[in-house]
Design an enzyme around this catalytic site. Sequence first.
Site, PDB file in Angstrom:
ATOM      1  N   ASP A  11      24.897 102.918  64.763  1.00  0.00           N
ATOM      2  CA  ASP A  11      23.459 102.633  64.783  1.00  0.00           C
ATOM      3  C   ASP A  11      22.911 102.704  66.207  1.00  0.00           C
ATOM      4  O   ASP A  11      23.628 102.428  67.170  1.00  0.00           O
ATOM      5  CB  ASP A  11      23.217 101.243  64.172  1.00  0.00           C
ATOM      6  CG  ASP A  11      21.765 101.029  63.790  1.00  0.00           C
ATOM      7  OD1 ASP A  11      21.008 102.016  63.698  1.00  0.00           O
ATOM      8  OD2 ASP A  11      21.379  99.856  63.598  1.00  0.00           O
ATOM      9  N   HIS A  28      20.095 111.629  67.379  1.00  0.00           N
ATOM     10  CA  HIS A  28      21.089 111.937  66.342  1.00  0.00           C
ATOM     11  C   HIS A  28      22.061 113.014  66.819  1.00  0.00           C
ATOM     12  O   HIS A  28      23.253 112.962  66.515  1.00  0.00           O
ATOM     13  CB  HIS A  28      20.399 112.372  65.048  1.00  0.00           C
ATOM     14  CG  HIS A  28      19.592 111.288  64.412  1.00  0.00           C
ATOM     15  ND1 HIS A  28      20.051 109.990  64.281  1.00  0.00           N
ATOM     16  CD2 HIS A  28      18.340 111.285  63.874  1.00  0.00           C
ATOM     17  CE1 HIS A  28      19.112 109.258  63.696  1.00  0.00           C
ATOM     18  NE2 HIS A  28      18.069 110.014  63.443  1.00  0.00           N
ATOM     19  N   LEU A 122      45.488 111.346  60.707  1.00  0.00           N
ATOM     20  CA  LEU A 122      44.375 110.395  60.720  1.00  0.00           C
ATOM     21  C   LEU A 122      43.498 110.689  59.510  1.00  0.00           C
ATOM     22  O   LEU A 122      43.291 111.850  59.165  1.00  0.00           O
ATOM     23  CB  LEU A 122      43.551 110.571  62.015  1.00  0.00           C
ATOM     24  CG  LEU A 122      42.301 109.694  62.144  1.00  0.00           C
ATOM     25  CD1 LEU A 122      42.668 108.222  62.287  1.00  0.00           C
ATOM     26  CD2 LEU A 122      41.463 110.131  63.347  1.00  0.00           C
TER      27      LEU A 122
HETATM   28  C1  IPE Z   1      22.625 101.870  58.781  1.00  0.00           C
HETATM   29  O1  IPE Z   1      21.703 101.951  59.822  1.00  0.00           O
HETATM   30  C2  IPE Z   1      22.932 103.233  58.258  1.00  0.00           C
HETATM   31  C3  IPE Z   1      23.654 104.118  59.156  1.00  0.00           C
HETATM   32  C4  IPE Z   1      24.104 103.832  60.349  1.00  0.00           C
HETATM   33  C5  IPE Z   1      23.886 105.453  58.650  1.00  0.00           C
HETATM   34  P1  IPE Z   1      20.131 101.750  59.568  1.00  0.00           P
HETATM   35  O2  IPE Z   1      19.495 101.918  60.894  1.00  0.00           O
HETATM   36  O3  IPE Z   1      19.692 102.648  58.483  1.00  0.00           O
HETATM   37  O4  IPE Z   1      20.067 100.261  59.060  1.00  0.00           O
HETATM   38  P2  IPE Z   1      18.845  99.246  59.042  1.00  0.00           P
HETATM   39  O5  IPE Z   1      17.699  99.963  58.385  1.00  0.00           O
HETATM   40  O6  IPE Z   1      18.529  98.917  60.456  1.00  0.00           O
HETATM   41  O7  IPE Z   1      19.339  98.067  58.287  1.00  0.00           O
HETATM   42  C1  IPE Z   2      21.712 105.468  63.166  1.00  0.00           C
HETATM   43  O1  IPE Z   2      20.720 105.439  64.142  1.00  0.00           O
HETATM   44  C2  IPE Z   2      21.799 106.801  62.477  1.00  0.00           C
HETATM   45  C3  IPE Z   2      21.305 106.828  61.096  1.00  0.00           C
HETATM   46  C4  IPE Z   2      20.880 105.789  60.436  1.00  0.00           C
HETATM   47  C5  IPE Z   2      21.270 108.110  60.440  1.00  0.00           C
HETATM   48  P1  IPE Z   2      19.214 105.059  63.796  1.00  0.00           P
HETATM   49  O2  IPE Z   2      18.487 106.304  63.480  1.00  0.00           O
HETATM   50  O3  IPE Z   2      19.157 104.020  62.754  1.00  0.00           O
HETATM   51  O4  IPE Z   2      18.727 104.495  65.194  1.00  0.00           O
HETATM   52  P2  IPE Z   2      17.772 103.247  65.419  1.00  0.00           P
HETATM   53  O5  IPE Z   2      18.359 102.092  64.678  1.00  0.00           O
HETATM   54  O6  IPE Z   2      16.436 103.626  64.903  1.00  0.00           O
HETATM   55  O7  IPE Z   2      17.791 103.053  66.898  1.00  0.00           O
HETATM   56 MG    MG Z   3      19.154 102.016  62.816  1.00  0.00          MG
END
Ligand code: IPE
Ligand code: IPE
Ligand code: MG
Length: 233
Positions: A11, A28, A122
Site C-alpha cells: 500500500d 503503481h 519459492l
Molecule cells: C489494499 O489497499 C489493497 C491492495 C494493496 C491491493 P487499499 O489502498 O485498496 O486499501 P484501503 O482502501 O486503504 O483500505
Molecule cells: C496500493 O497503493 C496499490 C493498490 C491498491 C492497487 P494505493 O493505490 O492504495 O496507494 P495509496 O494508499 O492511495 O497511497
Molecule cells: Mg491504499
Amino acid sequence: MSPRHVAIIMDGNGRWAAMRGKPRLFGHQAGGQRVREILEACPPLGIEYLTIFAFSTENWKRTQAEVAGLMSLFRLYIARATEELNAAGVRVRFIGDRVRLDAKLRAVMDEVETLTAGNGRLHLTVALNYGGRDEVARAVRRLAAEVASGNLDPGSVDEITLSRFLDTHVLPDPDLVIRTSGEARISNFLLWQSAYAEYEFVDTLWPDFTAEIFAGIIRGYAARERRFGAVPA
Ligand code: IPE
Ligand code: IPE
Ligand code: MG
C-alpha cells in the site's frame, strides 16, 4: 525461526506519487518495480511462500483510468517477468476471482502459472481481484453445489473442508502479514487464512520498501512468541 509464508499488503503507491506531484499510476509503476527485490530476498531469509496483494475486489471503485492503468501494468509486468521468474525457480499462482479480468490479462496469468508449475524454490502468489469475503462466498457456493449434488455430507463440513474450497487451498496459512504505508487495517486480505498470523504495520510507502526493511521485519518476527491459544511451555 523464519516465517514460512509472508503475505504483503503493498500500500501507498498513490501517496508516493502525490508527494512527487505525479499521477497515481506513476506510483503503481514504481511499486511494481519493487516486487522483484523483495521476491529475491525471500529464499535467503528462509521464506518459502510470498503472497502479495495487487488488486482488491474493492479497488474497482477507483476511477476507470486508474483501474485500466493498473490492469495494463499487471499484464505488462507479468508478461515481462514470466521467463525470469521461471529461470529463478519461482512457482507463480494467482488468487482472486478471474471472471471479471479481461481475457488478455487472464492469458498471461495462465501462461506464467502453467510455465512455472514445476518450480518450487519459492512460491509467489499474486492476489488479483481478490477479496477475503468474496473468496469465502465463492468457496461456499462451490461447497453448497457439492452438497446439492449429493457428493458431500453437510454434517461432515468442518474447517478443513471449507479451506479446501478456498483459492489458497494448496498454500499454508500466512505466518506474517505486512502492510506498508502506515494504515493499520487488513482491507479484506486473507481473512480466513490469517486467523493466527502475526501482523506488522510499517510506515514506509510501498515504492520505498527495501530488502533491508523487509529483512529487519523478518528478524523481528523471529523474536515473537506464537501461542495459538495455548499456554507457553
Ligand atoms: C489494499 O489497499 C489493497 C491492495 C494493496 C491491493 P487499499 O489502498 O485498496 O486499501 P484501503 O482502501 O486503504 O483500505
Ligand atoms: C496500493 O497503493 C496499490 C493498490 C491498491 C492497487 P494505493 O493505490 O492504495 O496507494 P495509496 O494508499 O492511495 O497511497
Ligand atoms: Mg491504499
